[in-house]
Design a protein around this motif. Sequence first.
Motif, PDB file in Angstrom:
ATOM      1  N   PRO A 142      -8.103  -2.541   4.555  1.00  0.00           N
ATOM      2  CA  PRO A 142      -8.948  -2.742   3.370  1.00  0.00           C
ATOM      3  C   PRO A 142      -8.313  -3.635   2.313  1.00  0.00           C
ATOM      4  N   GLU A 143      -6.971  -3.648   2.240  1.00  0.00           N
ATOM      5  CA  GLU A 143      -6.279  -4.497   1.279  1.00  0.00           C
ATOM      6  C   GLU A 143      -6.177  -5.942   1.746  1.00  0.00           C
ATOM      7  N   ASP A 144      -6.861  -6.253   2.868  1.00  0.00           N
ATOM      8  CA  ASP A 144      -6.890  -7.581   3.467  1.00  0.00           C
ATOM      9  C   ASP A 144      -5.558  -7.971   4.096  1.00  0.00           C
ATOM     10  N   GLU A 145      -4.716  -7.004   4.367  1.00  0.00           N
ATOM     11  CA  GLU A 145      -3.479  -7.256   5.092  1.00  0.00           C
ATOM     12  C   GLU A 145      -3.743  -7.135   6.594  1.00  0.00           C
ATOM     13  N   VAL A 146      -3.054  -7.961   7.384  1.00  0.00           N
ATOM     14  CA  VAL A 146      -3.220  -7.910   8.837  1.00  0.00           C
ATOM     15  C   VAL A 146      -2.674  -6.587   9.365  1.00  0.00           C
ATOM     16  N   MET A 147      -3.494  -5.877  10.142  1.00  0.00           N
ATOM     17  CA  MET A 147      -3.101  -4.592  10.713  1.00  0.00           C
ATOM     18  C   MET A 147      -2.694  -4.710  12.180  1.00  0.00           C
ATOM     19  N   LEU A 148      -3.449  -5.553  12.921  1.00  0.00           N
ATOM     20  CA  LEU A 148      -3.260  -5.620  14.365  1.00  0.00           C
ATOM     21  C   LEU A 148      -3.768  -6.962  14.869  1.00  0.00           C
ATOM     22  N   ILE A 149      -3.040  -7.535  15.841  1.00  0.00           N
ATOM     23  CA  ILE A 149      -3.468  -8.770  16.492  1.00  0.00           C
ATOM     24  C   ILE A 149      -3.554  -8.516  17.993  1.00  0.00           C
ATOM     25  N   CYS A 150      -4.717  -8.781  18.564  1.00  0.00           N
ATOM     26  CA  CYS A 150      -4.931  -8.603  20.003  1.00  0.00           C
ATOM     27  C   CYS A 150      -5.337  -9.947  20.605  1.00  0.00           C
ATOM     28  N   THR A 151      -4.538 -10.421  21.547  1.00  0.00           N
ATOM     29  CA  THR A 151      -4.799 -11.710  22.178  1.00  0.00           C
ATOM     30  C   THR A 151      -5.141 -11.494  23.645  1.00  0.00           C
ATOM     31  N   GLU A 152      -6.328 -11.921  24.034  1.00  0.00           N
ATOM     32  CA  GLU A 152      -6.769 -11.733  25.418  1.00  0.00           C
ATOM     33  C   GLU A 152      -6.021 -12.686  26.344  1.00  0.00           C
ATOM     34  N   THR A 153      -5.418 -12.142  27.379  1.00  0.00           N
ATOM     35  CA  THR A 153      -4.650 -12.928  28.341  1.00  0.00           C
ATOM     36  C   THR A 153      -5.382 -13.108  29.660  1.00  0.00           C
ATOM     37  N   GLU A 154      -6.382 -12.286  29.907  1.00  0.00           N
ATOM     38  CA  GLU A 154      -7.139 -12.394  31.152  1.00  0.00           C
ATOM     39  C   GLU A 154      -8.512 -11.765  30.958  1.00  0.00           C
ATOM     40  N   LEU A 155      -9.548 -12.509  31.349  1.00  0.00           N
ATOM     41  CA  LEU A 155     -10.912 -12.005  31.269  1.00  0.00           C
ATOM     42  C   LEU A 155     -11.575 -12.154  32.634  1.00  0.00           C
ATOM     43  N   THR A 156     -12.017 -11.040  33.204  1.00  0.00           N
ATOM     44  CA  THR A 156     -12.856 -11.058  34.390  1.00  0.00           C
ATOM     45  C   THR A 156     -14.245 -10.665  33.925  1.00  0.00           C
ATOM     46  N   PRO A 157     -15.170 -11.622  33.852  1.00  0.00           N
ATOM     47  CA  PRO A 157     -16.443 -11.384  33.171  1.00  0.00           C
ATOM     48  C   PRO A 157     -17.112 -10.068  33.549  1.00  0.00           C
ATOM     49  N   LYS A 158     -17.412  -9.298  32.507  1.00  0.00           N
ATOM     50  CA  LYS A 158     -18.184  -8.052  32.578  1.00  0.00           C
ATOM     51  C   LYS A 158     -17.461  -6.891  33.256  1.00  0.00           C
ATOM     52  N   THR A 159     -16.205  -7.084  33.662  1.00  0.00           N
ATOM     53  CA  THR A 159     -15.509  -5.990  34.335  1.00  0.00           C
ATOM     54  C   THR A 159     -14.117  -5.686  33.792  1.00  0.00           C
ATOM     55  N   ARG A 160     -13.401  -6.692  33.248  1.00  0.00           N
ATOM     56  CA  ARG A 160     -12.006  -6.450  32.888  1.00  0.00           C
ATOM     57  C   ARG A 160     -11.558  -7.349  31.738  1.00  0.00           C
ATOM     58  N   VAL A 161     -10.856  -6.732  30.777  1.00  0.00           N
ATOM     59  CA  VAL A 161     -10.219  -7.450  29.677  1.00  0.00           C
ATOM     60  C   VAL A 161      -8.765  -7.021  29.618  1.00  0.00           C
ATOM     61  N   ALA A 162      -7.841  -7.975  29.700  1.00  0.00           N
ATOM     62  CA  ALA A 162      -6.419  -7.699  29.504  1.00  0.00           C
ATOM     63  C   ALA A 162      -5.960  -8.413  28.245  1.00  0.00           C
ATOM     64  N   ALA A 163      -5.195  -7.718  27.402  1.00  0.00           N
ATOM     65  CA  ALA A 163      -4.818  -8.311  26.116  1.00  0.00           C
ATOM     66  C   ALA A 163      -3.481  -7.766  25.637  1.00  0.00           C
ATOM     67  N   THR A 164      -2.845  -8.527  24.754  1.00  0.00           N
ATOM     68  CA  THR A 164      -1.644  -8.043  24.083  1.00  0.00           C
ATOM     69  C   THR A 164      -2.050  -7.196  22.884  1.00  0.00           C
TER      70      THR A 164
END
Length: 246
Positions: free
Chosen positions: A156-178
């Motif tokens: 809420p204070e506009d500070e970054v809380m979390l960063i998630c970067t997608e490393t692999e996407l298999t459409p409609k079935t799988r998301v891998a991320a940091t």
Amino acid sequence: MDTIFKSLADPARRTLLDSLRAKDGQTLQELQGQLDMTRFGVMKHLAVLEDAGLIVTRKKGRFKHHYLNAVPLQQAIDRWIEPLLVKPAARAVLDLKSKLEGNATMGQPDFVMQIFIKCSQDALWEALLDANVQSATDFVSARAERKGNTLTYFLPEDEVMLICTETELTPKTRVAATFEPKWEPDLPASRYVYLIEPQGDHCGLTLEHYELPPGQEDVRDGWARTLSGLKTWLETGQAHKFAGDH
């Protein structure tokens, strides 16, 4: 819901859940050491817990690993305890009997969660990637923004809380991320995977979290609350953050 409470009524099964809470991903042999009973007896107790959705399993090689599934427990708390303190419950009970579709290429996850949502595969896939939906369903962040394959969550204070970067996407079935936490300085990153399995008029969503550093155990509770928010959004169209007392 009855199966959850019946499974928790047995002290042996509570011991198994306590053991998985302390160390997730244990094999049958490891869990057998927690109880003074035969291998077959422990297997029967584990089967009851799996039928109730309180554990999920993932097979790796010759061994089956068992994981505490916090989502149905969070749903029970939301339904029976929080209404007494906050407001009436307005969500349906989950059906949490399933099989986990694992991913053998990433090693053993630190914990696994599973939830069933009455929605289409397309709707669930889009929700997982949509920054606006993430803003509405994440249990504590104020908003989320997408830039390319990266979702950034802000407090809420506009500070970054979390960063998630997608490393692999298999459409409609799988998301891998940091998973890069920023709520404290110098916290190490980990990884997570979403697995989508369409099942008629609903979808099974499995969350696997990998390489979780010591001291970040509360991430498990955060995921349970965020998945509950996602289910509510997709099934009712209403935003609700299950933030608890954080």
